[in-house]
Design an enzyme around this catalytic site. Structure first.
Site, PDB file in Angstrom:
ATOM      1  N   ARG A  89       0.688  -1.288  -0.042  1.00 15.64           N
ATOM      2  CA  ARG A  89      -0.011  -0.131  -0.068  1.00 15.64           C
ATOM      3  C   ARG A  89       0.783   1.114   0.073  1.00 15.64           C
ATOM      4  O   ARG A  89       0.670   2.395   0.550  1.00 15.64           O
ATOM      5  CB  ARG A  89      -0.950   0.280   1.165  1.00 15.64           C
ATOM      6  CG  ARG A  89      -0.064  -0.113   2.545  1.00 15.64           C
ATOM      7  CD  ARG A  89      -0.782   0.213   3.669  1.00 15.64           C
ATOM      8  NE  ARG A  89      -0.127  -0.522   4.835  1.00 15.64           N
ATOM      9  CZ  ARG A  89      -0.287  -0.321   5.882  1.00 15.64           C
ATOM     10  NH1 ARG A  89      -0.990   0.544   6.197  1.00 15.64           N
ATOM     11  NH2 ARG A  89       0.541  -0.851   7.009  1.00 15.64           N
ATOM     12  N   ASP A 243      10.377  -6.873   8.744  1.00 13.77           N
ATOM     13  CA  ASP A 243       9.973  -5.778   7.395  1.00 13.77           C
ATOM     14  C   ASP A 243       9.901  -4.484   7.912  1.00 13.77           C
ATOM     15  O   ASP A 243       9.599  -3.429   7.249  1.00 13.77           O
ATOM     16  CB  ASP A 243       8.994  -6.359   6.663  1.00 13.77           C
ATOM     17  CG  ASP A 243       7.489  -6.534   7.541  1.00 13.77           C
ATOM     18  OD1 ASP A 243       7.755  -7.435   8.616  1.00 13.77           O
ATOM     19  OD2 ASP A 243       6.542  -6.160   7.345  1.00 13.77           O
TER      20      ASP A 243
END
Ligand code: AMP
Ligand code: MG
Length: 473
Positions: A89, A243
């Site tokens: 996103r 991440d």
């Protein structure tokens, strides 16, 4: 003008091979509406703030010189391996360069990418406001972090537990390269990609490093400094997945993060962290866990006998503890007004923290009260203050100079209190952005706030306490 803007961008990541990313433009939104532009930061980065229109901040209009892409990465989420995550996103518009160095300009909430999986590629106003407020607050506290360059509403709804207003955050970072980016290439056995990524990161972040081991050592050092700073202001990241750990040493990916009100070492905010994996006190351990994943990913690039390389990497990882502890001690000494070092200082600090925990003392308010010499209204557990304060005062009597000056510079009066962040978000959902703007303005000066902002220093009343923050993507 257009030419100057074009030259303002120098997109080094986009020049890496195409398996590093997917090139695509942001998905246009219905009706861009400005929420806020960070004019100071815009100017620092060489932008004219008027160029950062709502159209630009939502991705409907692209600045000349950008080369938009979604970055590929993998990661361990709550300890579980996910071979392919990537920007689901977010879209990296490009990198601007100047006297400040090199900075990524990224849109978050900019639409579906090949990495979106089942997600809608969008963000709603809540997480956009939270990241804007908290990342800018962290910067003002002197803590390395990604920054918020601006935020805009999309004019579209985003479906979560209910329908919320959609928004896009424009984020600035030294880079968005994560531990998970290294894991992505290592897991695929792509040694050439790994080498390119390492060289890219060394050139960009640690030019003094001369190979995988010294690069690892630099990242370890940066993370040890960073996490010590988080601990010194009561910050809980909430989702320290690999991440969400930047190799640059910046705080990144503000999800269900929060500053603690009442101190407790096992405090957790994130609604999805049921095991307390990323509890306040666990953060240094979890940083080491993540760095061990980075070390593992780098092993194929290390010369010589693999066993020897693993030993060397382990030795570098052990450097986290030897750097974190003195940094932590230095930061907490300053919070107690100590500029010199004595044997008993650590016991004095941990003695205070234990009393804060048993008293459920507000972390920030306790330290600002200490600055004034008396935290007895916070350290309320039976006899707790009286059994600690005399030792502290005796210790302070051996300090040169005025400890108040040291403490004022170390103990922020204002933090982004969770109930204030929630209040700003709730008003924002109703279309009232005043509380958001006021909070962002106030948090620019956390150590010496204007008197008109002092209401924001007050800890939440029992009924105002926010104990859970939702991942809220
Ligand atoms: P985060 O929780 O921000 O660390 O995100 C974890 C992963 O989920 C990343 O790969 C994100 O890009 C992806 N992700 C999170 N929210 C969304 C969304 N609304 N749409 C698509 N991907 C998402
Ligand atoms: Mg993330």
């Amino acid at each position: 003008m257009v030419q100057a803007m074009r030259e303002h961008f120098d997109n080094s990541y986009a020049r890496l091979p195409d398996r590093f990313y997917a090139k695509l433009n942001p998905t246009p939104v219905a009706t861009p509406q400005m929420l806020r532009v960070n004019e100071t930061l815009a100017r620092e980065l060489g932008f004219d703030p008027v160029d950062l229109s709502a159209e630009v901040l939502t991705g409907n209009s692209l600045l000349p010189g950008t080369d938009p892409l979604a970055q590929a990465y993998a990661g361990h989420q709550f300890g579980g391996w996910v071979p392919r995550l990537g920007d689901g996103r977010a879209i990296l518009l490009g990198e601007v360069t100047g006297g400040f160095g090199r900075r990524d300009i990224q849109l978050k909430g900019s639409g579906i990418t090949p990495f979106s999986r089942n997600g809608d590629g969008r963000a709603w106003l809540g997480p956009v406001m939270r990241e804007y407020i908290v990342s800018e607050a962290m910067h003002a506290l002197g803590i390395p972090t990604t920054r918020a360059l601006g935020a805009a509403l999309t004019g579209e709804g985003v479906q979560r537990e209910r329908r919320y207003p959609g928004a896009v955050l424009t984020r600035v970072a030294a880079s968005h390269i994560r531990v998970g980016t290294f894991q992505y290439f290592a897991a695929r056995g792509d040694g050439a990609g790994l080498r390119l990524l390492l060289d890219h990161c060394i050139a960009r972040h640690y030019p003094a490093a001369d190979g995988p081991l010294s690069f690892l050592a630099e990242v370890v050092a940066a993370q040890a400094r960073l996490v010590a700073k988080w601990m010194s202001v009561g910050f809980i990241h909430g989702v320290m997945n690999t991440d969400n750990m930047a190799v640059s040493g910046e705080t990144i990916d503000y999800g269900p993060c929060a500053f603690m009100d009442a101190y407790h070492p096992r405090m957790v905010f994130s609604s999805i962290d049921q095991q307390g994996r990323y509890a306040f006190q666990e953060q240094p351990n979890m940083a080491v866990w993540n760095l061990a994943q980075l070390a593992t990913s780098l092993l194929p690039l290390m010369d010589g006998d693999p066993e020897h390389a693993a030993d060397e990497a382990t030795r570098v990882l052990e450097g986290f503890a030897t750097q974190f502890s003195p940094k932590w001690l230095q930061l907490f000494r300053a919070k107690l007004g100590l500029t010199t070092q004595e044997e008993g200082d650590e016991a004095l600090i941990t003695g205070l923290l234990a009393r804060m925990a048993s008293s459920q003392a507000d972390f920030t308010a306790t330290f600002t009260a200490l600055t004034e010499g008396d935290a007895s209204e916070h350290i309320t557990d039976d006899g707790a203050w009286d059994s600690w304060a005399p030792d502290w005062k005796t210790r302070l009597s051996r300090e040169p100079g005025d400890p108040k000056d040291t403490m004022r510079a170390a103990n922020p009066v204002l933090i982004a209190r969770n109930h204030r962040v929630e209040e700003a978000i709730q008003a924002g959902i109703e279309g009232d952005y005043a509380a958001f703007h006021r909070l962002v303005d106030a948090l620019k000066d956390p150590f010496n706030p204007a008197p008109k902002y002092l209401d924001l220093a007050t800890p939440p009343k029992a009924e105002e306490r926010v104990l859970r923050t939702f991942c809220g993507t």
